[in-house]
Scaffold this active site. Structure first.
Site, PDB file in Angstrom:
ATOM      1  N   ASP B 281       0.831  -1.214   0.000  1.00  0.00           N
ATOM      2  CA  ASP B 281       0.000   0.000   0.000  1.00  0.00           C
ATOM      3  C   ASP B 281       0.861   1.258   0.000  1.00  0.00           C
ATOM      4  O   ASP B 281       0.415   2.321  -0.387  1.00  0.00           O
ATOM      5  CB  ASP B 281      -0.909  -0.022   1.228  1.00  0.00           C
ATOM      6  CG  ASP B 281      -1.959   1.067   1.170  1.00  0.00           C
ATOM      7  OD1 ASP B 281      -2.590   1.194   0.097  1.00  0.00           O
ATOM      8  OD2 ASP B 281      -2.132   1.797   2.155  1.00  0.00           O
ATOM      9  N   LEU B 417      -5.083  12.591  -1.834  1.00  0.00           N
ATOM     10  CA  LEU B 417      -5.662  11.750  -2.883  1.00  0.00           C
ATOM     11  C   LEU B 417      -7.179  11.937  -2.935  1.00  0.00           C
ATOM     12  O   LEU B 417      -7.772  12.077  -3.992  1.00  0.00           O
ATOM     13  CB  LEU B 417      -5.304  10.293  -2.596  1.00  0.00           C
ATOM     14  CG  LEU B 417      -5.577   9.304  -3.719  1.00  0.00           C
ATOM     15  CD1 LEU B 417      -4.689   9.628  -4.897  1.00  0.00           C
ATOM     16  CD2 LEU B 417      -5.316   7.886  -3.235  1.00  0.00           C
TER      17      LEU B 417
END
Lengths: 432, 532
Positions: B281, B417
């Site tokens: 991740d 994000l």
């Protein structure tokens, strides 16, 4: 509604008023802000002005601590920090100041008025900012007006910085024509929304308002002359008041516009002075006054009978104690003020309950001893004292909020009461 | 003169206050004009202390200047020592008192007080806050330490260390101390004295009995450590354990000095950063350009973590404290960037703009610069605001500190994000600028009433959204109610973050009252109604 909307105390002839109360005067450590702090709200109000403090790193640090996050919104204030070479005479302070001002104006060409604000260090080294302002004013050839006042701690306490600033603006007010009709000027920086409410009320009453001091831009200062009458919206404006009177304007004596009663009295002083019909006054004022009373009533239960102490901060203490005592039945224990303008607050003082301890100035440790002995239900104090007193089990209301929040006038009366009710409500809510 | 809006550091007497406030049994009499008490609120509000800082100000005013300010100072000293009975007294002058040239040291000495008096020289026009902190601590140690004391023989006892540097208003000092104490305990080392934070003057008297010193914050502890090293021969550990790598080095160095086995501390299972950073991740973090600015200690540690432990690219590195310029230059060279050593926030802003990073690590000031540029940011160093004195345990040091830092730095990137996705969908009909924030207010927006969202700060939109989510919508149909121009104008004067709520409440009230039109009176009637 029956009869006239009330007035208290009676507008008696000077001299027959209630005898002046005993005032406890103390000297010692004072836990107060200096006048520089006024810049924080003045720069928001006067939109074409920039405030340049000439001082030390401490002054800059104070402004940034007081301004909180506002510091980042490209604020219209800054500090010219005096350095070692300025003190050692290696650099001429006046030349340095010229350089800084030009640097500043290059960055902010939109500035129309520049205040050079004196500080403790600049006062102690006797840096002549008056002279600097005059010289720069000429040098800038009318593009930017340069004015000067002192916000130093050795001379001013907190809101007195506004007084010093406004007193500097009085000579800048244009002269009213000799045959001009009488008009009213509102004096003291108010939040725009409050100012607009007052202007609407005066318009409805039929009172001609020349403008406000400070105006939202220095270019729009109201005209002034012997026909001008003015109402002080704030109690800390002694020097400004004198400067206005020196130009022939006449102060209308009134309670300060806090709460339903204070606001009514303040409006009535103008109405009486301008010969407004009493029925018309009642009709215009009644809706706002009733709304204020209703909003205040919501807080009555929580505040009535509660004992309150004010530590000195802004000079708003006396009028606020009057409001809380007369309209919310709170019991003022000690009302401390950094400075007591006896003439400006005479009517307020007369309305405080007999036995209220009024103190002027401060000896911090002794005053805190009294707070601990009195154990009031609520103590109004600065942020340096609020948490320490809470930790001792005393409920507090931090005072600066009273200067930054809209609290004047009918529509804010409920909010004002709530500022005092909230800490008590919170204390009762918390189960931890 | 220097033009300044923002200062990274306060004046040196604030540094002295940080030492006095950190300690117990110390009082500080500061010769200062009325108004300098503002500094108290840094401690009572930002650090949320429940006690007044142990500082008495002389608060002289203009009228005192012609008279005897020296006498005022003496009276303040006498009263403060009687009232607070300190075990040690600090006396010093703030910037204005420095100019009037009373001699605090001589005047205090003349009073012949029962407690030790430590006079401070705080050159306000040359030096700043961190210097004032370090100098005050050094003066106290030098004045109080009993020079006849030495460590006891090592046989049959655990090694003993001092932790130097933690003080009041320090960024995460409280939790760093707890974390380092835990590491030392695992190593079998006892802490003799943490100073200034929590120490009494008596602790400083006995500071010489420790085997060695650990400087947690060079900005505040280094001068005292140097003096102790010279006077007592106490070795100094200077590795600052911020980051997994630095913590491991710190453990090795401390263990070597103490003659203990480092393995138990190194084996600490609490170190989660290495795995978090290796997990897939985190791959998108690789090579993210990061700009780092703060005090030298935190900035240098952050740069190492960024490069070695998170796989970022350091695209800018600097500090505001010139005292550590040499260390900063060396660190910048390691990362191949030009060091930025300045206390001018405008220069920092220019450097950030030029570097165009994807993440900024800095102080409160860089947080705001980054916000203006729309760049994700995390705070790594003082000066910080109230939210960075958290209630929860949040060290920067040790293995738990590294865990905290991983979360803190990555969080704004994830947020970034999300922000990016929101912007991508902004042209969707539901989010369209042309539609205005009307869907939040239950009415059709008109351009006059609602300036285009790009005119308002992003927070306005966020605030309005928050309102829409949290405020109960009246079940009645408010679309039938119209606003007069006056009332609409008045509404615009209400701060954006409560405006949506005010509009909704007023409309609900109007419907309740059977009013078709909202004028000023209705607006304020509603306000009074909801004030209940």
């Amino acid at each position: 509604m029956t009869g006239d909307i009330g007035l208290a105390p009676p507008r008696s002839a000077p001299g027959c008023a209630t005898p002046a109360p005993e005032v406890l005067r103390e000297r010692g450590q004072r836990e107060v802000f200096c006048g520089l702090t006024g810049i924080i709200w003045l720069h928001r109000k006067i939109q074409d002005a920039f405030f340049l403090v000439v001082g030390s790193r401490t002054c800059a640090h104070l402004l940034q601590s007081a301004a909180g996050v506002m510091i980042f919104a490209e604020p219209r204030f800054a500090t010219a920090i005096i350095e070692e070479r300025d003190l050692a005479g290696m650099a001429d302070c006046q030349d340095e100041l010229d350089r800084i001002v030009r640097q500043l104006l290059d960055r902010r060409p939109d500035i129309r008025t520049l205040f050079l604000v004196g500080s403790c260090p600049s006062e102690v080294i006797k840096l002549d900012l008056g002279k600097a302002a005059q010289r720069l004013d000429v040098a800038l050839g009318g593009r930017t007006r340069v004015l000067n006042y002192s916000g130093s701690g050795i001379e001013t306490t907190f809101t007195e910085g506004e007084d010093a600033c406004l007193a500097t603006l009085v000579p800048e007010m244009p002269a009213a024509a000799a045959d001009a009709a009488p008009s009213l000027v509102i004096v003291g920086a108010l939040p725009d929304i409050v100012e607009d409410q007052f202007l609407r009320l005066f318009a409805e009453l039929g009172i001609p308002v020349a403008g406000c001091l400070p105006a939202r831009t220095v270019a729009n200062l109201p005209a002034i002359g012997p026909q001008t009458r003015f109402l002080l919206a704030q109690p800390f404006l002694g020097d400004t008041c004198r400067a206005l009177e020196d130009r022939g304007a006449k102060r209308l004596d009134a309670l300060f516009p806090f709460g339903a009663e204070g606001t009514t009295d303040w409006l009535l002083a103008a109405a009486l002075s301008f010969g407004i019909d009493r029925m018309h006054f009642n009709a215009v004022v009644a809706p706002g006054r009733e709304r204020a009373k209703r909003a205040i009533a919501h807080r009555h239960e929580r505040l009535a009978g509660k004992r309150i102490t004010f530590l000195p901060d802004s000079q708003l203490e006396v009028p606020l104690a009057r409001f809380l005592s007369n309209e919310l039945d709170m019991i003022p224990v000690e009302v401390g003020t950094p400075y007591l303008h006896r003439d400006l607050t005479a009517r307020e003082l007369a309305l405080l309950p007999a036995g209220t301890r009024i103190s002027e100035g401060q000896h911090l440790d002794r005053q805190l001893d009294r707070v601990r002995a009195d154990r009031p239900d609520l103590t109004v104090c600065g942020l340096g004292l609020a948490n320490p007193l809470e930790a001792e089990g005393l409920s507090t209301k931090w005072a600066i909020e009273l200067v930054f929040s809209p609290i004047h006038g009918f529509e804010q009366a409920g909010d004002l009461a709530d500022l005092f009710a909230r800490p008590l409500r919170r204390r009762d809510l918390l189960k931890v | 003169m220097q033009l300044a809006v923002w200062t990274y550091e306060g004046p040196p007497h604030v540094g002295a206050m940080r030492v006095a406030t950190a300690m117990e049994g110390v009082h500080f009499v500061l010769h200062a004009p009325q108004g300098d008490t503002y500094a108290d609120l840094l401690f009572t509000m930002i650090e949320r202390r429940g006690k007044r800082p142990p500082v008495t100000y002389t608060t002289f005013q203009a009228r005192d200047l012609g008279k005897d300010t020296a006498e005022l100072l003496q009276a303040a000293i006498r009263e403060a020592t009687e009232r607070f009975a300190p075990e040690a007294l600090l006396v010093g002058a703030s910037c204005t008192a420095e100019l009037i040239q009373d001699d605090p040291a001589g005047l205090a000495e003349a009073l012949d007080l029962a407690c030790p008096v430590i006079p401070l020289e705080l050159p306000s026009y040359q030096r700043k806050e961190a210097w004032g902190t370090a100098e005050t601590f050094y003066r106290m140690v030098r004045h109080l330490a009993d020079r006849s004391l030495r460590p006891a023989p090592r046989e049959g006892r655990r090694p003993l260390v001092n932790l130097l540097g933690p003080c009041a208003l320090g960024f995460r000092h409280r939790d760093d101390v707890a974390e380092v104490r835990r590491l030392l305990d695992v190593l079998g080392i006892d802490v003799h004295c943490v100073a200034p934070l929590g120490a009494r003057p008596a602790d400083l008297v006995r500071i010489g009995v420790a085997d060695f010193n650990i400087v947690l914050y060079p900005e505040t502890g280094e001068p005292a450590a140097q003096w102790l090293s010279r006077e007592f021969g106490q070795p100094v550990v200077r590795t600052v354990p911020i980051g997994v790598g630095a913590t491991r080095e710190f453990i090795a160095e401390v263990a070597a000095l103490a003659g203990v086995d480092p393995a138990p501390a190194l084996a600490d299972a609490g170190s989660r950063l290495p795995w978090w950073s290796r997990s897939v991740d985190s791959t998108y973090l690789t090579g993210k350009r990061v700009f780092i600015f703060g005090d030298a200690t935190h900035a240098i540690a952050a740069a190492r973590m960024a490069a070695e432990e998170l796989g970022f690219t350091v695209c800018g590195l600097g500090c505001y404290n010139r005292e550590f310029a040499r260390e900063m230059r060396a660190a910048a060279a390691r990362h191949g960037v030009e060091p930025l050593i300045t206390d001018d926030h405008l220069a920092v802003e220019d450097a950030i703009r030029a570097a165009s990073p994807e993440l900024v690590l800095g102080t409160q000031m860089e947080r705001h610069i980054a916000k203006r540029f729309g760049i994700p940011c995390a705070v790594i160093s003082s000066p910080v605001h109230v939210q960075d004195f958290p209630a929860r345990h949040s060290p920067q040091m040790g293995f738990e500190g590294a865990n905290v830092i991983f979360d803190t730095w990555i969080h704004p990137l994830v947020m970034g994000l999300e922000e990016h996705l929101l912007t991508m969908f902004r042209d969707d009909f539901e989010f369209s600028d042309a539609a205005g924030p009307s869907h939040l207010h239950g009415g059709v927006a008109t351009p006059a009433a609602h300036p285009a969202p790009q005119d308002e700060p992003a927070e306005a939109l966020a605030g309005a959204i928050a309102d829409a989510l949290t405020i109960e919508v009246p079940a009645t149909d408010t679309a039938a109610v119209t606003w007069t121009a006056d009332a609409e104008r008045e509404l615009r004067k209400i701060p954006f973050f409560v405006r949506g709520k005010a509009r909704r409440n007023t409309e609900g009230f109007a419907v309740l009252q059977g009013r078709r039109e909202i004028d000023l009176a209705t607006l304020y009637d509603a306000k009074a109604y909801y004030a209940q």
